[in-house]
Design an enzyme around this catalytic site. Structure first.
Site, mmCIF file in Angstrom:
data_model
loop_
_atom_site.group_PDB
_atom_site.id
_atom_site.type_symbol
_atom_site.label_atom_id
_atom_site.label_comp_id
_atom_site.label_asym_id
_atom_site.label_seq_id
_atom_site.Cartn_x
_atom_site.Cartn_y
_atom_site.Cartn_z
ATOM 1 N N PRO A 75 -15.778 -18.436 17.375
ATOM 2 C CA PRO A 75 -16.646 -18.760 16.240
ATOM 3 C C PRO A 75 -17.658 -17.647 15.997
ATOM 4 O O PRO A 75 -17.913 -16.809 16.871
ATOM 5 C CB PRO A 75 -17.326 -20.040 16.701
ATOM 6 C CG PRO A 75 -17.446 -19.859 18.182
ATOM 7 C CD PRO A 75 -16.228 -19.071 18.615
ATOM 8 N N ILE A 123 1.219 5.478 -5.365
ATOM 9 C CA ILE A 123 1.056 5.134 -3.949
ATOM 10 C C ILE A 123 0.356 3.788 -3.855
ATOM 11 O O ILE A 123 -0.786 3.630 -4.294
ATOM 12 C CB ILE A 123 0.240 6.207 -3.200
ATOM 13 C CG1 ILE A 123 0.950 7.562 -3.294
ATOM 14 C CG2 ILE A 123 0.043 5.797 -1.742
ATOM 15 C CD1 ILE A 123 0.157 8.698 -2.681
ATOM 16 N N GLY A 125 -7.735 5.524 -2.983
ATOM 17 C CA GLY A 125 -8.478 4.360 -3.437
ATOM 18 C C GLY A 125 -8.401 3.235 -2.430
ATOM 19 O O GLY A 125 -8.780 3.393 -1.272
ATOM 20 N N ALA A 128 -9.049 -10.909 5.825
ATOM 21 C CA ALA A 128 -10.012 -11.654 6.631
ATOM 22 C C ALA A 128 -11.062 -10.678 7.137
ATOM 23 O O ALA A 128 -10.748 -9.534 7.478
ATOM 24 C CB ALA A 128 -9.319 -12.348 7.799
ATOM 25 N N SER A 143 -3.678 7.836 -6.660
ATOM 26 C CA SER A 143 -2.338 7.992 -7.211
ATOM 27 C C SER A 143 -1.784 6.641 -7.653
ATOM 28 O O SER A 143 -1.745 5.703 -6.852
ATOM 29 C CB SER A 143 -1.393 8.611 -6.188
ATOM 30 O OG SER A 143 -0.060 8.600 -6.673
ATOM 31 N N LYS A 175 -15.258 -18.054 5.951
ATOM 32 C CA LYS A 175 -14.653 -17.957 7.277
ATOM 33 C C LYS A 175 -15.735 -18.113 8.335
ATOM 34 O O LYS A 175 -16.708 -17.365 8.352
ATOM 35 C CB LYS A 175 -13.943 -16.603 7.438
ATOM 36 C CG LYS A 175 -13.354 -16.363 8.819
ATOM 37 C CD LYS A 175 -12.741 -14.974 8.917
ATOM 38 C CE LYS A 175 -12.259 -14.678 10.329
ATOM 39 N NZ LYS A 175 -11.745 -13.297 10.474
ATOM 40 N N LEU A 178 -7.966 3.922 7.327
ATOM 41 C CA LEU A 178 -6.753 4.127 8.118
ATOM 42 C C LEU A 178 -6.556 5.576 8.520
ATOM 43 O O LEU A 178 -5.921 5.861 9.541
ATOM 44 C CB LEU A 178 -5.530 3.639 7.331
ATOM 45 C CG LEU A 178 -5.556 2.180 6.856
ATOM 46 C CD1 LEU A 178 -4.293 1.859 6.070
ATOM 47 C CD2 LEU A 178 -5.715 1.231 8.032
ATOM 48 N N THR A 227 -11.022 -6.471 12.016
ATOM 49 C CA THR A 227 -12.010 -5.388 12.086
ATOM 50 C C THR A 227 -11.727 -4.241 11.118
ATOM 51 O O THR A 227 -12.482 -3.266 11.095
ATOM 52 C CB THR A 227 -12.074 -4.813 13.513
ATOM 53 O OG1 THR A 227 -10.752 -4.423 13.924
ATOM 54 C CG2 THR A 227 -12.610 -5.841 14.487
ATOM 55 N N GLY A 228 -10.671 -4.330 10.313
ATOM 56 C CA GLY A 228 -10.297 -3.217 9.439
ATOM 57 C C GLY A 228 -11.416 -2.799 8.499
ATOM 58 O O GLY A 228 -11.802 -1.617 8.449
#
Length: 498
Positions: free
Chosen positions: A95, A41, A12, A49, A38, A77, A332, A343-344
């Protein structure tokens, strides 16, 4: 060609629920989607951000922005402020809006560079509306009306990552995504093809599917654990591999930007939300230890802590294949880059859109898979180079960490960019990469890299014309900024969290 009818998402968190929500929104009843999560977990909860592309994702889902921000305690932001990066006591902002107005096909910063070489001390941020608004703690979605309609302001969000996942979970389940709570105990493969057939849970339930999406985090339980796809580490270029995160009480000043302050072994973030401030200290474990960094974090908080510290560890790098057989790794499990440029969630979003564009049938055409993997690799490598530049282009030598960063060998692709900018201020965007000329200029100039020249077409303007050109732009930006609302007032009026 037989259409895929059942997608199974393992995991999830933000990645899993973003994927589930987008696929269900786009495919509707044509696709059955099951998400296995789960309860034992926890989520890494990265992505508090963001960058402006997140708004495109919300528009795809048809999300009401004010309701979304109220539900996630979000704020706006306009950029990222970098402190002590190029050298101690220095600061600059990356910016989200453009600098000035391009002229005669030449990027604005070349005109500014000429005036700087002539002795002008006018800051580049004075020519960026989003940058000026950020420093004045102001915000609006547009800069006013013109004959062509409202002039948009480029912005992203800060929000509570767990609340964001919960918001998307409700959205996806309401659309019909099946939420299965359980722990995956085994990945069952087809003996002949090696494709994933089903996922076995710890209660002996088996979840069958045709396309499996791995959102199980760093472990990559499907893509790595079952399909044994390898991982390419970039630790030698990006040594920061750990962080300690902690929440503190809200402060009086609600800044519409993220702060990233460099320290002797990495950097520290500060993210303002409506109900708290997110703080974290990023560091390279090769050069320091977590106990030392914990002490330094606790002694540098902007307000009283309201949570227990959360320690995170990762390895910067990418999975050698994000898509293998009938499994696509998103989030990930596909790769990770430290959170310096937020950037995740963008990597999650672009992976989802890429999958939608190349969505397979049951025959899983290899050319679709190869193209997906090629563009995934190009995207993360270009972002990798952008982040490396923050560490490489520096005058800091006050610690072993910074001496390592300034002396390290860097990829040829980045070395060429730096030398091109150093010689004449030129920046070229390749292959529609995420960070454009504005972003690269902000960082290279902000870190103290001074070009030896500027574009020769700048000299077609007389000095007086150039001066008037710059003055006019600055005056227009100042006039617009002065007319807009305080960031905190805008939130209170439109999207305050209950």
């Amino acid at each position: 060609m037989q259409a895929i009818k059942h997608v199974v998402i393992a995991g999830g968190g933000s990645a899993g629920w973003m994927t589930a929500a987008a696929l269900k929104k786009v495919f509707g009843t044509k696709l059955t989607i099951s998400l296995i999560e789960s309860p034992r977990i926890g989520s890494v909860a990265v992505g508090e951000a963001t960058i402006p592309q997140i708004r495109q994702f919300n528009q795809l889902l048809g999300i009401d922005e004010n309701a979304f921000l109220a539900a996630t305690a979000g704020t706006f932001k306009l950029g990222i402020e970098f402190l002590d990066w190029g050298k101690l006591k220095s600061s600059y902002m990356h910016p989200f809006g453009p600098y000035g107005v391009n002229l005669n096909g030449v990027q604005f910063h070349h005109y500014w560079l000429k005036r700087k070489q002539q002795g002008s001390d006018c800051a580049i941020l004075d020519y960026c509306l989003e940058g000026c608004l950020a420093k004045q703690n102001k915000f609006n979605r547009s800069a006013g009306q013109t004959t062509k309609g409202p002039t948009p302001i480029n912005y992203a969000f800060h929000f509570d990552a767990k609340k964001y996942a919960q918001y998307l979970q409700k959205y996806a389940v309401d659309l019909g995504v099946k939420h299965i709570q359980g722990t995956i105990s085994k990945v069952i493969l087809n003996h002949d093809t090696g494709f994933i057939e089903s996922l076995a849970l710890n209660d002996d339930t088996q979840i069958d599917g045709e396309l499996f999406i791995d959102c199980t985090g760093f472990k990559g339980k499907l893509i790595s654990g079952a399909l044994h796809v390898g991982f390419e580490s970039w630790r030698h270029w990006l040594p920061c591999d750990s962080a300690i995160a902690i929440a503190t009480a809200s402060t009086d000043e609600l800044k519409p930007y993220t702060q990233a302050k460099a320290h002797k072994n990495g950097w520290q973030w500060q993210i303002p939300l409506q109900h708290r401030v997110g703080n974290g200290r990023v560091f390279a474990s090769e050069f320091t230890d977590s106990a030392c960094q914990m002490d330094k974090l606790l002694n540098s908080l902007p307000s009283t802590s309201i949570s227990e510290p959360n320690q995170l560890h990762w390895q910067n790098g990418r999975r050698l294949k994000a898509w293998h057989k009938n499994c696509v790794a998103i989030g990930l499990s596909a790769g990770f880059l430290e959170p310096l440029e937020s950037t995740g969630l963008q990597l999650v979003q672009s992976a989802i859109m890429r999958l939608i564009s190349l969505f397979p049938s049951k025959d899983f055409s290899q050319v679709d898979i190869d193209i997906y993997n090629r563009y995934t690799e190009q995207e993360i490598i270009s972002i990798r180079d952008f982040i490396i530049a923050h560490y490489k282009v520096t005058q800091r030598n006050d610690s072993e960490f910074w001496r390592y960063c300034s002396a390290m060998e860097i990829p040829d692709s980045l070395s060429e960019r730096i030398e091109l900018f150093r010689s004449n201020g030129r920046i070229f965007r390749e292959n529609n990469e995420l960070f454009n000329e504005l972003s690269w200029f902000s960082v290279l100039n902000g870190q103290g890299l001074n070009p030896q020249a500027y574009h020769p077409l700048v000299d077609t303007l007389e000095n007086e014309q150039l001066e008037q050109y710059l003055i006019k732009i600055k005056q227009m930006i100042n006039h617009t900024a002065s007319s807009l609302t305080a960031h905190s007032d805008f939130i209170q009026r439109h999207c305050a969290s209950s």
